[in-house]
Scaffold this motif. Structure first.
Motif, short mmCIF file in Angstrom:
data_model
loop_
_atom_site.label_atom_id
_atom_site.label_comp_id
_atom_site.label_asym_id
_atom_site.label_seq_id
_atom_site.Cartn_x
_atom_site.Cartn_y
_atom_site.Cartn_z
N ILE A 1 0.84 -1.20 0.00
CA ILE A 1 0.00 0.00 0.00
C ILE A 1 0.87 1.25 0.00
CG2 ILE A 1 -1.84 1.25 1.20
CD1 ILE A 1 -2.65 -1.48 0.04
N LEU A 2 1.93 1.22 0.80
CA LEU A 2 2.83 2.37 0.87
C LEU A 2 3.53 2.60 -0.47
CD1 LEU A 2 3.86 4.60 2.65
CD2 LEU A 2 5.64 3.07 3.50
N TRP A 3 3.88 1.50 -1.14
CA TRP A 3 4.48 1.63 -2.48
C TRP A 3 3.51 2.32 -3.42
CZ3 TRP A 3 2.87 -0.27 -7.23
CH2 TRP A 3 3.78 -0.11 -8.27
N GLY A 4 2.23 1.96 -3.34
CA GLY A 4 1.22 2.60 -4.19
C GLY A 4 1.09 4.09 -3.90
N VAL A 5 1.07 4.44 -2.61
CA VAL A 5 0.99 5.86 -2.23
C VAL A 5 2.24 6.60 -2.69
CG1 VAL A 5 0.90 7.45 -0.27
CG2 VAL A 5 -0.55 5.42 -0.27
N ASN A 6 3.39 5.95 -2.57
CA ASN A 6 4.64 6.56 -3.02
C ASN A 6 4.63 6.80 -4.53
OD1 ASN A 6 5.73 6.66 -0.48
ND2 ASN A 6 6.95 4.81 -0.69
N TRP A 7 4.08 5.82 -5.26
CA TRP A 7 4.01 5.95 -6.72
C TRP A 7 3.14 7.14 -7.11
CZ3 TRP A 7 -0.23 5.07 -10.16
CH2 TRP A 7 0.14 5.09 -11.51
N LEU A 8 2.05 7.31 -6.38
CA LEU A 8 1.15 8.42 -6.68
C LEU A 8 1.77 9.77 -6.31
CD1 LEU A 8 -2.25 6.95 -5.44
CD2 LEU A 8 -1.58 7.36 -7.81
N SER A 9 2.52 9.80 -5.22
CA SER A 9 3.12 11.05 -4.76
C SER A 9 4.57 11.21 -5.22
CB SER A 9 3.06 11.13 -3.22
OG SER A 9 3.69 10.01 -2.63
N LYS A 10 5.04 10.25 -6.06
CA LYS A 10 6.38 10.29 -6.64
C LYS A 10 7.47 10.33 -5.56
CE LYS A 10 5.04 12.24 -11.10
NZ LYS A 10 5.27 13.30 -12.11
N LYS A 11 7.37 9.42 -4.61
CA LYS A 11 8.38 9.28 -3.56
C LYS A 11 8.85 7.83 -3.53
CE LYS A 11 6.51 13.00 -0.73
NZ LYS A 11 5.89 13.38 0.56
N SER A 12 9.83 7.54 -2.67
CA SER A 12 10.34 6.18 -2.56
C SER A 12 10.59 5.86 -1.09
CB SER A 12 11.64 6.02 -3.35
OG SER A 12 12.67 6.82 -2.78
N PHE A 13 10.84 4.58 -0.81
CA PHE A 13 11.11 4.17 0.56
C PHE A 13 12.36 4.85 1.12
CE2 PHE A 13 8.80 -0.22 0.47
CZ PHE A 13 7.59 0.45 0.32
N SER A 14 13.31 5.17 0.24
CA SER A 14 14.53 5.82 0.71
C SER A 14 14.24 7.21 1.28
CB SER A 14 15.56 5.92 -0.42
OG SER A 14 15.05 6.71 -1.49
N ASP A 15 13.16 7.84 0.81
CA ASP A 15 12.77 9.14 1.37
C ASP A 15 12.34 9.01 2.82
OD1 ASP A 15 13.17 10.56 -1.03
OD2 ASP A 15 11.20 9.90 -1.77
N TYR A 16 11.95 7.81 3.20
CA TYR A 16 11.50 7.55 4.57
C TYR A 16 12.57 6.89 5.42
CZ TYR A 16 7.01 8.43 2.31
OH TYR A 16 5.98 8.99 1.60
N GLY A 17 13.79 6.82 4.91
CA GLY A 17 14.89 6.27 5.71
C GLY A 17 15.09 4.79 5.58
N PHE A 18 14.34 4.13 4.69
CA PHE A 18 14.47 2.68 4.52
C PHE A 18 15.39 2.42 3.33
CE2 PHE A 18 13.30 -1.68 3.53
CZ PHE A 18 13.17 -2.23 4.79
N ILE A 19 16.67 2.23 3.62
CA ILE A 19 17.68 2.04 2.59
C ILE A 19 18.36 0.69 2.81
CG2 ILE A 19 19.78 2.97 1.55
CD1 ILE A 19 18.97 5.70 2.75
N VAL A 20 18.38 -0.13 1.77
CA VAL A 20 18.99 -1.46 1.88
C VAL A 20 20.46 -1.38 1.47
CG1 VAL A 20 18.88 -3.87 1.16
CG2 VAL A 20 16.77 -2.54 1.38
N ASN A 21 21.35 -1.41 2.47
CA ASN A 21 22.79 -1.45 2.21
C ASN A 21 23.51 -1.99 3.44
OD1 ASN A 21 22.82 0.72 4.05
ND2 ASN A 21 22.85 2.24 2.41
N ILE A 22 24.82 -2.10 3.35
CA ILE A 22 25.61 -2.65 4.45
C ILE A 22 25.51 -1.78 5.70
CG2 ILE A 22 27.95 -3.25 5.22
CD1 ILE A 22 26.78 -5.17 3.17
N SER A 23 25.48 -0.47 5.51
CA SER A 23 25.38 0.45 6.64
C SER A 23 24.10 0.22 7.43
CB SER A 23 25.44 1.90 6.14
OG SER A 23 25.29 2.81 7.20
N THR A 24 23.00 -0.04 6.72
CA THR A 24 21.73 -0.29 7.39
C THR A 24 21.79 -1.58 8.19
OG1 THR A 24 20.46 0.89 5.70
CG2 THR A 24 19.25 -0.69 7.05
#
Length: 286
Positions: free
Chosen positions: A80-103
């Protein structure tokens, strides 16, 4: 394909209008859109599960009923959040959810800090004689160790993405940081009433404070959710393991408002001290 080619021009104006609306929508509209769609999509799933689990909404949810309902609700959230992000042109990374070694590193740090904070608090209660440790139940930990960890990581990931990620970030656009933290933490606390009202009401102040500390964890993790995710998962993992295995028995030497009303640490002074102590560690050492 022929029918799709006919229908596509018909839907395109509506989609474009919706995209324009979401881009210009206020923060409250975006937030409400997410929660309405989340609950709306989950209710049919919950209805089907309720039949198979023999669950009635007017009765308390049993643990064996709560887990399937909770997992189904939480698995829908990213979609659902992906759908809202698609509509508002945002991504999970804007919310601090970043998949990397640091995380992953931050996740491990938060997980260790969460477990350590509870070890310190329960050790203090054991030393004061407020509770006793059931050594004979240690053998029960091994079979539940990994399943509870996986559930804790899932629950913490979704709740952090939704509340410290999406909700806090959106509110921060229109409100001061402190007010966005207060509101998002209050919503986080109050939504726990959906499952168990009687046991949850005494925990509301503790849950709100927990939300505030998790916002602090994100702030000191440069806006990423790694530490907050790990901290949240560590608390859930440790408490659920202790409860499920019956590792702790309270001696009733002090009021349950000290150790935790209804045996819930967040509903007592000890749990509040644990949260405040963890916040202090984040503030001074991270």
């Amino acid at each position: 394909m022929f029918f799709l080619s006919i229908l596509k021009p018909l839907f395109k104006p509506s989609v474009n209008a919706l995209l324009t609306f979401m881009e210009d929508a206020s923060v409250l509209v975006i937030v409400l859109t997410f929660f309405v769609f989340w609950v709306g999509c989950w209710l049919p799933v919950a209805g089907i599960l309720a039949i198979f689990l023999n669950w009635q909404p007017n009765k308390p949810v049993q643990p064996e009923q709560k887990i399937p309902l909770l997992v189904s609700l939480y698995l829908l959230a990213p979609l659902i959040l992906w759908g809202v992000n698609w509509l508002s042109k945002k991504s999970f990374s804007d919310y601090g959810f970043i998949v990397n070694i640091s995380t992953l590193s931050s996740l491990g740090l938060g997980l260790g800090l969460g477990v350590l904070s509870l070890v310190v608090v329960f050790s203090g209660q054991l030393w004061l004689g407020w509770c006793s440790f059931q050594k004979s139940n240690i053998k029960l930990v091994l079979p539940i160790f990994l399943p509870i960890l996986l559930i804790a990581l899932l629950v913490a990931a979704i709740e952090e993405l939704v509340f410290r990620g999406f909700l806090f970030t959106e509110l921060e656009q229109d409100y001061p940081i402190w007010l966005a933290a207060v509101i998002s933490s209050l919503i986080f606390a109050l939504l726990h009433l959906v499952w168990e009202q009687r046991e949850t009401i005494p925990q509301i102040p503790g849950l709100w404070l927990m939300g505030m500390v998790l916002v602090l964890a994100r702030f000191f993790d440069s806006g990423n959710l790694g530490v907050a995710w790990g901290l949240h998962a560590g608390w859930v993992w440790a408490i659920a393991t202790i409860d499920t295995a019956g590792l702790i028995t309270y001696t009733d030497k002090v009021s349950d408002w000290v150790t935790g009303k209804n045996k819930k640490p967040l509903a007592g002074v000890a749990g509040i001290i644990c949260i405040l102590g963890t916040g202090a560690m984040i503030w001074f050492f991270l």
